[in-house]
Write a protein that holds these residues in place. Structure first.
Motif, PDB file in Angstrom:
ATOM      1  N   ASN A 100      93.345  67.075  80.828  1.00 54.14           N
ATOM      2  CA  ASN A 100      93.470  66.183  81.964  1.00 54.14           C
ATOM      3  C   ASN A 100      92.306  66.451  82.921  1.00 54.14           C
ATOM      4  OD1 ASN A 100      94.267  64.591  84.053  1.00 54.14           O
ATOM      5  ND2 ASN A 100      96.358  65.372  84.135  1.00 54.14           N
ATOM      6  N   MET A 101      91.672  65.398  83.404  1.00 57.20           N
ATOM      7  CA  MET A 101      90.513  65.558  84.280  1.00 57.20           C
ATOM      8  C   MET A 101      90.884  66.161  85.635  1.00 57.20           C
ATOM      9  SD  MET A 101      88.240  62.202  83.670  1.00 57.20           S
ATOM     10  CE  MET A 101      88.080  61.487  82.072  1.00 57.20           C
ATOM     11  N   VAL A 102      92.043  65.843  86.135  1.00 52.33           N
ATOM     12  CA  VAL A 102      92.470  66.390  87.423  1.00 52.33           C
ATOM     13  C   VAL A 102      92.676  67.899  87.309  1.00 52.33           C
ATOM     14  CG1 VAL A 102      94.263  66.311  89.190  1.00 52.33           C
ATOM     15  CG2 VAL A 102      93.519  64.207  88.102  1.00 52.33           C
ATOM     16  N   ARG A 103      93.284  68.333  86.221  1.00 54.14           N
ATOM     17  CA  ARG A 103      93.471  69.766  86.006  1.00 54.14           C
ATOM     18  C   ARG A 103      92.132  70.475  85.837  1.00 54.14           C
ATOM     19  NH1 ARG A 103      97.299  70.858  81.412  1.00 54.14           N
ATOM     20  NH2 ARG A 103      98.792  70.100  82.933  1.00 54.14           N
ATOM     21  N   ALA A 104      91.174  69.829  85.183  1.00 52.79           N
ATOM     22  CA  ALA A 104      89.849  70.427  85.024  1.00 52.79           C
ATOM     23  C   ALA A 104      89.156  70.577  86.380  1.00 52.79           C
ATOM     24  CB  ALA A 104      89.005  69.572  84.084  1.00 52.79           C
ATOM     25  N   LEU A 105      89.291  69.595  87.254  1.00 53.01           N
ATOM     26  CA  LEU A 105      88.711  69.705  88.596  1.00 53.01           C
ATOM     27  C   LEU A 105      89.392  70.816  89.399  1.00 53.01           C
ATOM     28  CD1 LEU A 105      88.201  65.987  89.661  1.00 53.01           C
ATOM     29  CD2 LEU A 105      86.445  67.692  89.244  1.00 53.01           C
ATOM     30  N   MET A 106      90.710  70.957  89.257  1.00 55.85           N
ATOM     31  CA  MET A 106      91.415  72.029  89.972  1.00 55.85           C
ATOM     32  C   MET A 106      90.985  73.402  89.465  1.00 55.85           C
ATOM     33  SD  MET A 106      95.222  70.378  90.594  1.00 55.85           S
ATOM     34  CE  MET A 106      95.937  71.578  89.598  1.00 55.85           C
TER      35      MET A 106
ATOM     36  N   LEU B 135      86.730  63.048  92.242  1.00 56.41           N
ATOM     37  CA  LEU B 135      87.907  62.187  92.339  1.00 56.41           C
ATOM     38  C   LEU B 135      87.533  60.708  92.376  1.00 56.41           C
ATOM     39  CD1 LEU B 135      90.179  64.233  94.741  1.00 56.41           C
ATOM     40  CD2 LEU B 135      90.492  63.821  92.302  1.00 56.41           C
ATOM     41  N   ALA B 136      86.372  60.379  92.964  1.00 58.66           N
ATOM     42  CA  ALA B 136      85.913  58.991  92.948  1.00 58.66           C
ATOM     43  C   ALA B 136      85.562  58.554  91.522  1.00 58.66           C
ATOM     44  CB  ALA B 136      84.706  58.829  93.859  1.00 58.66           C
ATOM     45  N   ILE B 137      84.901  59.418  90.775  1.00 60.84           N
ATOM     46  CA  ILE B 137      84.581  59.101  89.375  1.00 60.84           C
ATOM     47  C   ILE B 137      85.863  59.002  88.558  1.00 60.84           C
ATOM     48  CG2 ILE B 137      83.503  60.029  87.295  1.00 60.84           C
ATOM     49  CD1 ILE B 137      81.308  61.155  89.131  1.00 60.84           C
ATOM     50  N   LEU B 138      86.796  59.902  88.797  1.00 58.11           N
ATOM     51  CA  LEU B 138      88.077  59.878  88.093  1.00 58.11           C
ATOM     52  C   LEU B 138      88.848  58.596  88.387  1.00 58.11           C
ATOM     53  CD1 LEU B 138      90.140  61.480  86.378  1.00 58.11           C
ATOM     54  CD2 LEU B 138      91.047  62.300  88.534  1.00 58.11           C
ATOM     55  N   SER B 139      88.822  58.160  89.631  1.00 58.18           N
ATOM     56  CA  SER B 139      89.489  56.913  89.998  1.00 58.18           C
ATOM     57  C   SER B 139      88.852  55.716  89.297  1.00 58.18           C
ATOM     58  CB  SER B 139      89.432  56.736  91.511  1.00 58.18           C
ATOM     59  OG  SER B 139      89.901  55.478  91.886  1.00 58.18           O
ATOM     60  N   SER B 140      87.550  55.719  89.206  1.00 58.64           N
ATOM     61  CA  SER B 140      86.849  54.634  88.518  1.00 58.64           C
ATOM     62  C   SER B 140      87.151  54.632  87.018  1.00 58.64           C
ATOM     63  CB  SER B 140      85.346  54.767  88.751  1.00 58.64           C
ATOM     64  OG  SER B 140      84.646  53.820  88.014  1.00 58.64           O
ATOM     65  N   ILE B 141      87.185  55.805  86.424  1.00 55.53           N
ATOM     66  CA  ILE B 141      87.510  55.892  84.991  1.00 55.53           C
ATOM     67  C   ILE B 141      88.939  55.449  84.746  1.00 55.53           C
ATOM     68  CG2 ILE B 141      87.880  57.527  83.098  1.00 55.53           C
ATOM     69  CD1 ILE B 141      85.444  59.049  84.107  1.00 55.53           C
ATOM     70  N   TYR B 142      89.865  55.856  85.602  1.00 55.74           N
ATOM     71  CA  TYR B 142      91.252  55.443  85.425  1.00 55.74           C
ATOM     72  C   TYR B 142      91.410  53.936  85.610  1.00 55.74           C
ATOM     73  CZ  TYR B 142      96.269  55.109  85.886  1.00 55.74           C
ATOM     74  OH  TYR B 142      97.565  54.750  85.706  1.00 55.74           O
ATOM     75  N   HIS B 143      90.648  53.369  86.531  1.00 52.53           N
ATOM     76  CA  HIS B 143      90.719  51.925  86.756  1.00 52.53           C
ATOM     77  C   HIS B 143      90.248  51.153  85.523  1.00 52.53           C
ATOM     78  CE1 HIS B 143      90.736  48.169  88.956  1.00 52.53           C
ATOM     79  NE2 HIS B 143      89.460  47.967  88.612  1.00 52.53           N
ATOM     80  N   ASN B 144      89.239  51.677  84.844  1.00 49.80           N
ATOM     81  CA  ASN B 144      88.694  50.973  83.679  1.00 49.80           C
ATOM     82  C   ASN B 144      89.433  51.295  82.388  1.00 49.80           C
ATOM     83  OD1 ASN B 144      86.726  49.683  85.171  1.00 49.80           O
ATOM     84  ND2 ASN B 144      85.266  51.346  84.900  1.00 49.80           N
TER      85      ASN B 144
ATOM     86  N   LYS C 145      92.476  53.258  82.076  1.00 49.50           N
ATOM     87  CA  LYS C 145      93.921  53.506  82.239  1.00 49.50           C
ATOM     88  C   LYS C 145      94.350  54.853  81.640  1.00 49.50           C
ATOM     89  CE  LYS C 145      94.700  49.503  84.076  1.00 49.50           C
ATOM     90  NZ  LYS C 145      94.084  49.403  85.362  1.00 49.50           N
ATOM     91  N   SER C 146      93.465  55.841  81.703  1.00 47.47           N
ATOM     92  CA  SER C 146      93.783  57.170  81.205  1.00 47.47           C
ATOM     93  C   SER C 146      92.935  58.199  81.936  1.00 47.47           C
ATOM     94  CB  SER C 146      93.509  57.255  79.706  1.00 47.47           C
ATOM     95  OG  SER C 146      93.702  58.566  79.251  1.00 47.47           O
ATOM     96  N   THR C 147      93.501  59.386  82.162  1.00 48.02           N
ATOM     97  CA  THR C 147      92.738  60.474  82.772  1.00 48.02           C
ATOM     98  C   THR C 147      92.529  61.610  81.783  1.00 48.02           C
ATOM     99  OG1 THR C 147      94.730  61.519  83.626  1.00 48.02           O
ATOM    100  CG2 THR C 147      93.585  59.969  85.081  1.00 48.02           C
ATOM    101  N   ARG C 148      92.747  61.354  80.519  1.00 53.45           N
ATOM    102  CA  ARG C 148      92.538  62.384  79.503  1.00 53.45           C
ATOM    103  C   ARG C 148      91.068  62.466  79.150  1.00 53.45           C
ATOM    104  NH1 ARG C 148      97.288  64.376  77.404  1.00 53.45           N
ATOM    105  NH2 ARG C 148      96.298  64.885  75.445  1.00 53.45           N
ATOM    106  N   ILE C 149      90.580  63.682  79.013  1.00 54.96           N
ATOM    107  CA  ILE C 149      89.156  63.894  78.785  1.00 54.96           C
ATOM    108  C   ILE C 149      88.731  63.379  77.427  1.00 54.96           C
ATOM    109  CG2 ILE C 149      87.399  65.688  78.490  1.00 54.96           C
ATOM    110  CD1 ILE C 149      88.811  67.266  80.640  1.00 54.96           C
ATOM    111  N   ASN C 150      89.521  63.602  76.397  1.00 53.93           N
ATOM    112  CA  ASN C 150      89.112  63.206  75.055  1.00 53.93           C
ATOM    113  C   ASN C 150      89.245  61.708  74.800  1.00 53.93           C
ATOM    114  OD1 ASN C 150      91.857  63.151  75.077  1.00 53.93           O
ATOM    115  ND2 ASN C 150      92.136  64.384  73.238  1.00 53.93           N
ATOM    116  N   GLN C 151      89.896  60.952  75.669  1.00 52.51           N
ATOM    117  CA  GLN C 151      90.041  59.516  75.477  1.00 52.51           C
ATOM    118  C   GLN C 151      89.049  58.698  76.289  1.00 52.51           C
ATOM    119  OE1 GLN C 151      94.074  58.636  76.441  1.00 52.51           O
ATOM    120  NE2 GLN C 151      94.884  59.429  74.517  1.00 52.51           N
TER     121      GLN C 151
END
Length: 101
Positions: free
Chosen positions: A26-32, A78-87, A89-95
């Motif tokens: 998960n990208m959020v966990r990686a940032l934490m 978090l801005a990049i993560l939000s953009s990736i999730y918007h496009n 629909k996933s926050t998984r790194i491998n997807q």
């Protein structure tokens, strides 16, 4: 508190951050985990500054700069993560393969 105790705690927090960064999907966990690693380094900066050079606050000042860079990194991440999730629909790194159409 002795120098060795704080250094062991810093190494422990840094190793937890590395293990979490390597194993997280998960990208959020990686940032934490990245923030945890930066905080462990800051703790060592302040400890070395207090232990070896208590009159000059070089480690404390350098730690403040690292905190400012970490805050900017978190905001941009978090801005990049939000953009990736918007496009995607996933926050998984491998997807999130952004190089394919």
């Amino acid at each position: 508190m002795m120098l060795e105790h704080v250094l062991v705690l810093g190494a422990f927090l840094f190793s937890i951050g590395i293990c979490g960064l390597i194993t997280s999907r998960n990208m959020v966990r990686a940032l934490m985990c990245l923030e945890l690693m930066l905080n462990a380094v800051n703790m060592n900066f302040v400890t070395f500054s207090d232990f070896f050079d208590s009159r000059q606050q070089r480690g404390d000042i350098f730690s403040i700069f690292v905190i400012a860079i970490a805050a900017a990194e978190a905001a941009i991440g978090l801005a990049i993560l939000s953009s990736i999730y918007h496009n995607k629909k996933s926050t998984r790194i491998n997807q999130s393969n952004l190089l394919t159409k």
